[in-house]
Design a protein around this motif. Structure first.
Motif, PDB file in Angstrom:
ATOM      1  N   ALA A 394      30.304 -17.878 -12.134  1.00  0.00           N
ATOM      2  CA  ALA A 394      29.626 -17.257 -10.990  1.00  0.00           C
ATOM      3  C   ALA A 394      29.529 -18.235  -9.822  1.00  0.00           C
ATOM      4  O   ALA A 394      29.711 -17.855  -8.661  1.00  0.00           O
ATOM      5  CB  ALA A 394      28.238 -16.779 -11.409  1.00  0.00           C
ATOM      6  N   ILE A 395      29.236 -19.499 -10.122  1.00  0.00           N
ATOM      7  CA  ILE A 395      29.116 -20.522  -9.069  1.00  0.00           C
ATOM      8  C   ILE A 395      30.475 -20.787  -8.423  1.00  0.00           C
ATOM      9  O   ILE A 395      30.596 -20.856  -7.197  1.00  0.00           O
ATOM     10  CB  ILE A 395      28.518 -21.823  -9.645  1.00  0.00           C
ATOM     11  N   VAL A 396      31.509 -20.909  -9.245  1.00  0.00           N
ATOM     12  CA  VAL A 396      32.858 -21.162  -8.731  1.00  0.00           C
ATOM     13  C   VAL A 396      33.331 -19.991  -7.862  1.00  0.00           C
ATOM     14  O   VAL A 396      33.913 -20.191  -6.790  1.00  0.00           O
ATOM     15  CB  VAL A 396      33.841 -21.422  -9.895  1.00  0.00           C
ATOM     16  N   ASP A 397      33.067 -18.751  -8.320  1.00  0.00           N
ATOM     17  CA  ASP A 397      33.457 -17.565  -7.541  1.00  0.00           C
ATOM     18  C   ASP A 397      32.739 -17.528  -6.197  1.00  0.00           C
ATOM     19  O   ASP A 397      33.322 -17.151  -5.179  1.00  0.00           O
ATOM     20  CB  ASP A 397      33.152 -16.288  -8.330  1.00  0.00           C
ATOM     21  N   TYR A 398      31.462 -17.892  -6.211  1.00  0.00           N
ATOM     22  CA  TYR A 398      30.666 -17.889  -4.981  1.00  0.00           C
ATOM     23  C   TYR A 398      31.229 -18.881  -3.966  1.00  0.00           C
ATOM     24  O   TYR A 398      31.274 -18.613  -2.753  1.00  0.00           O
ATOM     25  CB  TYR A 398      29.211 -18.252  -5.306  1.00  0.00           C
ATOM     26  N   ALA A 399      31.667 -20.049  -4.450  1.00  0.00           N
ATOM     27  CA  ALA A 399      32.119 -21.122  -3.548  1.00  0.00           C
ATOM     28  C   ALA A 399      33.581 -20.988  -3.139  1.00  0.00           C
ATOM     29  O   ALA A 399      34.039 -21.706  -2.239  1.00  0.00           O
ATOM     30  CB  ALA A 399      31.894 -22.475  -4.215  1.00  0.00           C
TER      31      ALA A 399
END
Length: 652
Positions: A394-399
């Motif tokens: 989720a963090i990687v997708d957001y960034a």
């Protein structure tokens, strides 16, 4: 007429090859459907001219013999099919039905010389049947519209060539091409970068759905823009559109208690009124000095016409069928009329959290850092992109697209804590509070009070900030609970396998006071069993995952979020919300209440009018004309009232 209606609905819904059957019905209607209307028009014209010749102009040539022949032609034009149905029923030892009642009553009217009245009864009965068939076709409209979106061809890519074939012949993992404006032929995974799709036939949503590479496509969606490619994940017989059609077609086979009662009642009621009519002819002879056989026979014939249970036996199944149709228009599938009845009685609602009340997808909700946010995210993603954990993803997708990922060295996973690595020569810790404490990194104490999933980061043993990753409530979750409360559902519970603190926090945000977390599937079942110990409760459980299937089966009404829900949940459930919107639960209850109101309006109206006219008929104060209204007129009004359900607007 009543049995024809009910049988027709059942046939249309239990036959497995629904597409061929309904299309056959449609072709039959289009090729032969004009004949009954023509015959009814001829009969009406003959009746009208006969009345004019006999009673207005009083032509002498229109004597008794000519009158009998004239009206007999008018009668047989519409009466022969009814008499044939009565004869065929008698061969099966079914002597007491509406066909027999109508035949006996009208032939008796001819025997008494009441030719015009005999024709009128049979003519209006035939007209009633035509209106009834039109109403049934209207009720089938939603099924036909679903069949219209069933794709006819699939463009399969093989050896750099496109081969058009029947969707039934496409195998799992085949690559299919869909042109702009075409229907998606099978369920699959989108291989193209993105696409825009109309899914109104499946979900009732009028807003185009944007789908990205790797996400699921459903058969029946319409590709709105560019040519796309997909990898087939289900055979055509198992596709979403096939499953929906089958569910709707089979829905009418599950009868509501009111339907079952009325059908049983009609089988008892019809022979009773037949023998009452017979008693009405014979019994007055024993205690009336001025007894005239023909007068009492006429009263008995009027009694038979009035007592025909058509209005009840037709309009009640049609009312439930209309409710099922109204549901499918709104993206809600009821698997039977019995569930429409149960939805009205609901007083307890139990909901799963993840995927039902929430989006079911982890996403970054908040970032707190005193560093430059882009730099913070860059270092965080450099570590997290080495992890397969959903929160890391989720963090990687957001960034993605916002920051660049640096080179990382020596990444170690510390089980139950997080990750440790080196980025540009700096020691990085990414994980929970336990990880930072393990390495002696101090951070604000209030962070431990945050209930959502949280990722902390430290750089060279100095606290750098944190990210909150949470599954957000669905857009309409709060308004859905408010609507359900207004409908009288006071006992609403949330059950979840997620942490209790998170479950309660989400429940509070959307207006639910009763929430339980840290539950395994068997724990959810135990909670429902506890609630069911109170026999006054009618419980609905709403879920979407395969782990919800046991709870869905145990509840009085199982409601599945069907758009993205697991197949096991959809198969087990009694009601399916195709749009995945919690607000549709209130819509389902509203449709159920509207259906119940219409059904009981028809029952009260039909019984009320019939009882009044029966008394008048037995007392000699009602003729065949009043009898026609009490039978066919009431049936028509009841049919129009039942069809009204499909035209109602139901807001979420």
């Amino acid at each position: 007429m009543a049995n024809c209606c009910d049988d027709e609905i059942c046939k249309s819904n239990v036959k497995q090859d629904g597409e061929n059957h309904i299309n056959d019905d449609h072709n039959h209607d289009s090729s032969q459907g004009k004949t009954p209307y023509t015959l009814a028009a001829i009969s009406f014209l003959l009746l009208l001219l006969g009345i004019i010749f006999e009673h207005i102009f009083k032509f002498t040539i229109f004597n008794k013999n000519i009158s009998l022949i004239w009206y007999s032609i008018a009668y047989l034009t519409v009466g022969f099919p009814v008499m044939r149905e009565g004869f065929e029923a008698a061969l099966k030892r079914d002597f007491f039905n509406e066909f027999t009642l109508m035949s006996v009553a009208t032939i008796g009217a001819f025997a008494l010389g009441q030719y015009a009245e005999g024709v009128a009864v049979m003519l209006f009965y035939a007209i009633g049947e035509l209106f009834q068939n039109a109403a049934i076709n209207k009720a089938k409209g939603d099924i036909k519209s679903l069949l219209d979106v069933r794709p006819q061809i699939a463009r399969v890519l093989q050896d750099n060539a496109v081969i058009e074939t029947n969707p039934n012949e496409v195998a799992i993992n085949d690559i299919v091409q869909v042109l702009a404006g075409e229907k998606v032929p099978l369920d699959g995974e989108l291989l193209s970068e993105n696409g825009s799709f109309n899914s109104i036939a499946l979900t009732g949503e009028s807003v185009p759905r944007q789908i990205k590479k790797g996400e699921s496509l459903l058969a029946g969606m319409i590709n709105l823009n560019n040519v796309i490619e997909l990898k087939v994940t289900k055979k055509f017989a198992d596709s979403s559109i096939s499953r929906i059609i089958e569910l709707v077609e089979n829905a009418a086979t599950r009868k509501a208690p009111t339907e079952l009662f009325i059908r049983k009642f009609a089988k008892i009621y019809t022979p009773i009124v037949f023998f009452l009519a017979l008693a009405l002819v014979i019994s007055p002879k024993f205690f009336m000095a001025d007894y005239v056989f023909n007068d009492w026979l006429y009263r008995a014939l009027v009694f038979l016409v009035i007592s025909c249970p058509c209005a009840l036996v037709i309009s009640i199944p049609l009312g439930y069928f209309g409710g099922i149709g109204a549901g499918s228009k709104n993206g809600i599938l009821f698997k039977g009329g019995n569930y429409l009845d149960l939805m009205v009685k609901l007083n307890t609602l139990v909901l799963d959290k993840t995927g039902t009340l929430t989006e079911g997808v982890f996403a970054v909700r908040e970032i707190k850092t005193q560093m430059n946010e882009a730099e913070f995210l860059s270092i965080l993603c450099t570590i997290e992109h080495k992890s397969t954990h959903p929160i890391a993803k989720a963090i990687v997708d957001y960034a993605k697209g916002k920051v660049t990922v640096s080179e990382v060295n020596k990444v170690n996973e510390i089980s139950g804590h997080g990750l440790q690595g080196q980025v540009k020569g700096k020691e990085i810790l990414v994980g929970n509070g336990k990880l930072l404490k393990k390495f002696g990194v101090e951070y604000p104490k209030e962070i431990d009070e945050i209930v959502q999933s949280i990722v902390l980061m430290a750089i060279d043993n100095q606290f750098a900030g944190y990210v909150i990753v949470a599954d957000a409530p669905k857009e309409d979750a709060k308004s859905a609970i408010a609507s359900l409360t207004k409908l009288g559902l006071k006992d609403i519970f949330v059950l979840s396998g997620d942490k209790s603190a998170i479950t309660k926090e989400v429940a509070t945000r959307i207006g639910i006071n009763n929430a339980f977390g840290d539950l395994l599937p068997e724990d959810k079942v135990k909670k429902i069993e506890e609630l069911k110990q109170d026999k006054s409760r009618i419980i609905a459980f709403v879920g979407d995952g395969i782990n919800d299937a046991p709870a869905l089966a145990l509840a009085d009404v199982g409601i599945a979020m069907g758009g993205l829900g697991a197949d096991a949940a959809i198969e087990t459930a009694d009601v399916i919300i195709q749009t995945d919107q919690p607000s549709k639960i209130a819509t389902a209850i509203a449709i159920s209440k509207a259906t119940k109101n219409v059904v009981w309006q028809n029952i009260a109206f039909a019984f009320g009018i019939k009882i009044i006219v029966l008394i008048l008929g037995a007392g000699g104060m009602a003729s065949m004309w009043e009898a026609v209204f009490a039978d066919v007129g009431v049936a028509l009004i009841a049919i129009f009232n039942a069809v009204r359900i499909q035209k109602m607007r139901f807001s979420n």
